[in-house]
Write an enzyme that holds these catalytic residues in place. Structure first.
Site, PDB file in Angstrom:
ATOM      1  N   TYR A  91       0.846  -1.195   0.000  1.00  0.00           N
ATOM      2  CA  TYR A  91       0.000   0.000   0.000  1.00  0.00           C
ATOM      3  C   TYR A  91       0.888   1.254   0.000  1.00  0.00           C
ATOM      4  O   TYR A  91       0.695   2.183  -0.790  1.00  0.00           O
ATOM      5  CB  TYR A  91      -0.953   0.022   1.201  1.00  0.00           C
ATOM      6  N   ARG A 134       2.238   8.337  13.143  1.00  0.00           N
ATOM      7  CA  ARG A 134       1.900   9.608  13.795  1.00  0.00           C
ATOM      8  C   ARG A 134       0.388   9.852  13.786  1.00  0.00           C
ATOM      9  O   ARG A 134      -0.171  10.386  14.743  1.00  0.00           O
ATOM     10  CB  ARG A 134       2.628  10.756  13.072  1.00  0.00           C
ATOM     11  N   ARG A 149     -10.833   4.891   9.980  1.00  0.00           N
ATOM     12  CA  ARG A 149      -9.963   3.998   9.212  1.00  0.00           C
ATOM     13  C   ARG A 149      -8.607   3.921   9.883  1.00  0.00           C
ATOM     14  O   ARG A 149      -8.309   4.673  10.803  1.00  0.00           O
ATOM     15  CB  ARG A 149      -9.804   4.517   7.792  1.00  0.00           C
ATOM     16  N   PHE A 200      15.604  19.404  -1.488  1.00  0.00           N
ATOM     17  CA  PHE A 200      14.224  18.965  -1.730  1.00  0.00           C
ATOM     18  C   PHE A 200      14.021  17.532  -1.241  1.00  0.00           C
ATOM     19  O   PHE A 200      12.999  17.205  -0.644  1.00  0.00           O
ATOM     20  CB  PHE A 200      13.922  19.073  -3.227  1.00  0.00           C
TER      21      PHE A 200
END
Ligand SMILES: O=C(O)CO[C@@H](C(=O)O)[C@@H](OCCCCCc1ccc2ccccc2c1)C(=O)NCCCCCc1ccc2ccccc2c1
Ligand SMILES: [Mg+2]
Ligand SMILES: [Mg+2]
Length: 350
Positions: free
Chosen positions: A149, A197, A207, A268
């Site tokens: 997932y 978290r 969920r 980045f």
């Protein structure tokens, strides 16, 4: 950078970016002009897709086909969607998707192809999981499901970013040679940190993404960690095992960062990773996670951004937070030895 001389559509896209994610907006806006607009559009297209996935008010008969064919919307000039619930936080990116499309069609074709390919794979991966009916209530079943997932929603972002930065000549070609293993780890490290978290917030949304293979060692039902004080210690051991699992990606992340050449691309890539290791140290053994969302302090964030401009700076940050986790670990924790070994391994690597 200075937006004033940009087209109204481009300015609007940067507005949508800042509205949907302050943290990613900050790092994307600092990118080299060659990649800045492409990565900004990559973000907005995937955020639009995720806003469909996250919206619990859209029934799956509508949601699944929409996720699976979302890449086809990129072939249109002015598709928009106003079907989100009224308080879906990022609904504006779908209502104003035509602005995103106008900039998308102006990107270099090879950049457009990366955005479309990842959108197709992510949309179908999300749809596969929505169809798994116990996905919402019990989280994902196995750790393997958890990794798959997270690959769909975050690992693929890493893959796309690697393709874009290698195409632009900003990262070592070798980053695209390992079957995107390290790129995948970059995404999984960030996504798993957020999933740990956000336990309480996701529970409120009805969920969870915590893998049953791990939490079922500590409780019969996931909400008990929050609801029943006698399950608090079990909840802490579960958090700690999830942190241990997330740390398995740390070496790949450091290795990936060591191969990013362009300074703006490095920042980045590095800033989200150092925020994640600091967050993992904060959530480790922290009972507040069971009752709300724990965030690292603003002052810490500023220090981390300054320190993560160079690779040695990033290594020092990882080493420091690995020690914090090790010192927070208690002998009574079932994974006490494993976390010590894992921290040692990562320190070796540092
Ligand atoms: O709804 C929310 O606010 C949070 O949603 C989470 C969820 O629903 O699970 C979840 O949604 C995932 C699906 C949409 C992905 C959107 C995205 C995020 C960051 C990007 C950064 C640059 C370019 C494109 C990007 C695309 C989410 O936003 N999780 C945050 C972690 C995702 C990290 C992705 C990622 C992967 C590798 C990276 C490598 C280098 C730099 C940034 C990276 C960023
Ligand atoms: Mg989301
Ligand atoms: Mg989502």
């Amino acid at each position: 950078h200075d937006l004033t001389k940009e087209s109204p559509e481009l300015q609007r896209c940067y507005y949508l970016l800042t509205k949907t994610s302050r943290s990613f907006a900050a790092v994307i806006e600092e990118l080299h002009p060659e990649l800045r607009d492409a990565i900004m559009i990559f973000y907005l297209v995937l955020r639009a897709l995720d806003t469909i996935e996250d919206d619990m008010s859209i029934k799956s008969e509508i949601k699944v086909p929409l996720l699976r064919t979302f890449d086809e919307k990129l072939n249109t000039k002015d598709w928009t969607f106003d079907g989100n619930g009224p308080n879906e936080k990022d609904r504006l990116v779908l209502v104003e998707f035509d602005k995103i499309l106008s900039i998308y069609h102006g990107l270099k074709p090879q950049y457009q192809d990366v955005v479309k390919d990842i959108t197709y794979k992510m949309g179908n991966g999300m749809a596969d999981y929505i169809l798994d009916e116990n996905f919402n209530l019990n989280g994902v079943e196995t750790v393997k499901d958890y990794d798959l997932y997270c690959h769909y929603v975050a690992g693929l972002v890493g893959e796309g970013l690697t393709k874009l930065t290698v195409m632009a000549g900003f990262s070592d070609d070798s980053l695209a040679q390992d079957n995107f293993e390290k790129s995948n780890s970059m995404g999984l490290f960030l996504q798993k940190t957020n999933i740990i978290r956000d336990y309480h917030e996701d529970l409120l949304d009805g969920r969870s993404f915590w893998p049953k293979e791990i939490w079922s060692k500590y409780t019969k039902e996931l909400p008990l960690f929050h609801k029943d004080a006698s399950f608090e210690q079990a909840g802490l051991s579960c958090i700690n095992e999830l942190v241990l699992n997330a740390l398995s990606h740390a070496k790949d992340c450091l290795s990936y960062l060591s191969m990013v050449k362009d300074p703006s691309t490095f920042s980045f890539c590095a800033i989200p990773q150092v925020m994640a290791i600091a967050t993992l140290a904060e959530v480790y053994n922290n009972r507040k996670v069971l009752h709300g969302v724990v965030k690292i302090r603003k002052g810490t964030t500023c220090k981390l951004i300054l320190e993560s401009r160079t690779f040695p700076g990033v290594v020092a940050i990882f080493r420091r937070y690995i020690q914090v986790i090790n010192h927070k670990s208690s002998v009574s924790d079932p994974n006490y030895l494993k976390i010590g070994i894992k921290c040692g391994e990562i320190e070796q690597f540092c």
